[in-house]
Write an enzyme that holds these catalytic residues in place. Structure first.
Site, PDB file in Angstrom:
ATOM      1  N   MET A  45      53.908 -30.356  98.250  1.00 31.90           N
ATOM      2  CA  MET A  45      54.648 -29.720  96.867  1.00 31.90           C
ATOM      3  C   MET A  45      53.664 -28.868  97.150  1.00 31.90           C
ATOM      4  SD  MET A  45      54.554 -32.311  93.312  1.00 31.90           S
ATOM      5  CE  MET A  45      52.864 -32.366  93.821  1.00 31.90           C
ATOM      6  N   SER A 119      52.490 -36.051 102.730  1.00 26.20           N
ATOM      7  CA  SER A 119      52.374 -35.849 101.224  1.00 26.20           C
ATOM      8  C   SER A 119      54.448 -35.722 100.967  1.00 26.20           C
ATOM      9  CB  SER A 119      52.579 -34.861 100.795  1.00 26.20           C
ATOM     10  OG  SER A 119      52.353 -35.469  98.963  1.00 26.20           O
ATOM     11  N   GLN A 120      55.221 -35.150 100.106  1.00 24.82           N
ATOM     12  CA  GLN A 120      56.610 -35.842  99.941  1.00 24.82           C
ATOM     13  C   GLN A 120      57.394 -35.001 101.013  1.00 24.82           C
ATOM     14  OE1 GLN A 120      57.164 -32.853  96.118  1.00 24.82           O
ATOM     15  NE2 GLN A 120      57.852 -31.151  97.970  1.00 24.82           N
ATOM     16  N   ASP A 237      43.200 -41.770  97.300  1.00 21.31           N
ATOM     17  CA  ASP A 237      44.054 -40.919  96.363  1.00 21.31           C
ATOM     18  C   ASP A 237      44.050 -40.471  95.501  1.00 21.31           C
ATOM     19  OD1 ASP A 237      46.652 -38.960  96.172  1.00 21.31           O
ATOM     20  OD2 ASP A 237      47.603 -39.938  98.311  1.00 21.31           O
ATOM     21  N   HIS A 293      43.598 -37.272  98.681  1.00 25.01           N
ATOM     22  CA  HIS A 293      44.955 -37.233  99.639  1.00 25.01           C
ATOM     23  C   HIS A 293      44.443 -35.537 100.742  1.00 25.01           C
ATOM     24  CE1 HIS A 293      49.560 -37.108  98.766  1.00 25.01           C
ATOM     25  NE2 HIS A 293      49.112 -36.094  98.945  1.00 25.01           N
TER      26      HIS A 293
END
Ligand SMILES: *[C@@H]1O[C@H](CO)[C@@H](O)[C@H](O)[C@H]1NC(C)=O
Ligand SMILES: *[C@@H]1O[C@H](CO)[C@@H](O)[C@H](O)[C@H]1NC(C)=O
Length: 311
Positions: A45, A119-120, A237, A293
Site C-alpha cells: 500500500m 504487505s498487501q 509490526d 513492518h
C-alpha cells in the site's frame, strides 16, 4: 467520488522524493547461479513497482545475487503515481484479473515463477495462486501480508496527512457497503471480528479467497500446488493490526482482544483452504523478524529468502 486531484499527486511525489533519500543499499557480489526461476514482485500500500527506495532496490539485490534472473515487479496503471493511487483506490478483483492476464502473456514466466509479496501485495499474490494457476507460482513468499485481513489502519503509507483519516472513517462507517468495497482496496481486506457475518457475506475479496462462506475447491487445489508458502511475520509490526494476520492468525470471532492462531482457526480445523494439509506436508514455513513492518536488512533477505527459496 474518490478522485486524486493534483494537490494529492504533488504530496505523494514529495513523499516519494523524501523517502528515496532514506535507505541506502549495500550490494555485494556473489558467485553466479544462472539457472534460477523468474521472480514476480507485488508491492504494498502506498508504494509502487519501481521506486529506488523500495522494490527498485529489491530488484537490484535479486539481480545482483542471482545473475541473469528475470524479475518482474507488478505495476498497476500507466505510471508510478497511478500505481500508488491504485494501491488504495482500484478494486482488487480487477487488479487480480489484470495481473493474471499480464502474467499469462509473459513468455519469461511460462515454466513457472517464484513470487514475493510485500504487505498487501502478499494476499494479492495468494489470490493469483488460487485464481490464476497458469503459469504456476512455485514458492510464494509473503512479507508481512495480511492473510486474515486487518481491523484497524494505524498507519497508512504515503497518504498519511491527506487521506488517512478519511480512509479510517470510511472503513469504520461502512467497510462492507458495496460502493466502498468496490472502490477501496483496504476495505476489501477489512476484517471486522465484531461483524463476522457481514464480513463473510460482503467482503468481495478477502472473504472470497479465504473460502469463508462457501468452499471453492479450485482455490484449495490451486493453493496446494505451491511448493512452499513462506509466511514472514514482523514481531514489532505497528502497521498491521493484528500482526498475527501475517501468519493467518486473527481475533477470535465476536471480539477484538483475544487472538487465535491459524492452527486454532476454523480455516485450519475444517481445512477450508488446504492449509492444514499443506502444513502437515511441511509446505508452510513460518518465519519471523524481530522488527517493524518490512524492516528487514539486506543480509536477512539474502540469507533467508534468496538463498533458501530463489536459487
Ligand atoms: C472458484 O474459483 C474459480 C477461480 O477463480 C472460479 O472460476 C469459480 O467460478 C469459483 N467457483 C465458485 C463456485 O465460486
Ligand atoms: C520488539 O518488541 C519487543 C517487545 O515486544 C522488544 O523487547 C524488542 O526490543 C523489540 N525489537 C525491536 C527491534 O524493536
Amino acid at each position: 467520488m474518490i478522485i486524486m486531484h493534483s494537490l494529492e499527486r504533488i504530496i505523494i511525489s514529495l513523499f516519494l522524493l523524501i523517502n528515496s533519500c532514506q535507505r541506502t543499499i549495500t550490494v555485494s557480489a556473489l558467485p553466479p547461479e544462472p539457472t534460477s526461476k523468474p521472480i514476480v514482485l507485488w508491492h504494498g500500500m502506498g508504494d509502487s513497482c519501481c521506486f529506488s527506495f523500495s522494490l527498485g532496490q529489491i530488484k537490484i539485490i535479486l539481480e545482483d545475487q542471482i545473475p541473469g534472473v528475470y524479475v518482474k515487479s507488478i505495476m498497476i496503471g500507466q505510471d508510478e503515481i497511478q500505481d500508488v493511487e491504485n494501491s488504495y483506490f482500484m478494486n482488487v478483483n480487477k487488479q487480480i484479473d489484470q495481473v493474471c492476464q499480464e502474467l499469462s502473456e509473459d513468455r519469461n514466466l511460462q515454466d513457472g515463477y517464484n513470487a514475493i509479496g510485500f504487505s498487501q501485495g502478499s494476499q494479492f499474490l495468494r489470490a493469483i495462486a488460487q485464481r490464476c494457476p497458469n503459469p504456476p507460482i512455485l514458492n510464494l513468499i509473503s512479507l508481512g501480508g495480511q492473510h486474515q485481513g486487518v481491523y484497524g489502519l494505524p498507519n497508512c503509507g504515503s497518504l498519511e496527512h491527506v487521506l488517512c483519516d478519511y480512509l479510517r472513517r470510511m472503513l469504520n462507517y461502512g467497510a462492507y457497503y458495496k460502493f466502498v468495497q468496490e472502490r477501496l482496496v483496504q476495505a476489501e481486506y477489512w476484517h471486522d471480528p465484531l461483524r463476522e457475518n457481514e464480513y463473510k457475506k460482503y467482503s468481495i475479496f478477502l472473504a472470497d479467497i479465504n473460502n469463508e462462506l462457501t468452499i471453492n475447491e479450485t482455490y484449495k487445489d490451486n493453493l496446494k500446488k505451491l511448493k512452499t508458502f513462506v509466511l514472514v511475520k514482523f514481531e514489532n509490526d505497528t502497521m498491521v493490526q493484528p500482526r498475527e494476520s501475517e501468519w493467518f492468525g486473527f481475533y477470535k470471532p465476536g471480539q477484538a482482544v483475544e487472538l487465535e492462531t491459524l492452527q486454532e482457526s476454523k480455516l485450519y480445523t475444517e481445512d477450508r483452504l488446504g492449509l492444514r494439509e499443506m502444513d502437515k506436508d511441511g509446505k508452510i514455513h513460518f518465519l519471523s523478524v524481530n522488527a517493524n513492518h518490512l524492516q528487514f536488512t539486506d543480509v536477512w533477505f539474502i540469507e533467508n529468502v534468496i538463498n533458501q527459496y530463489l536459487i
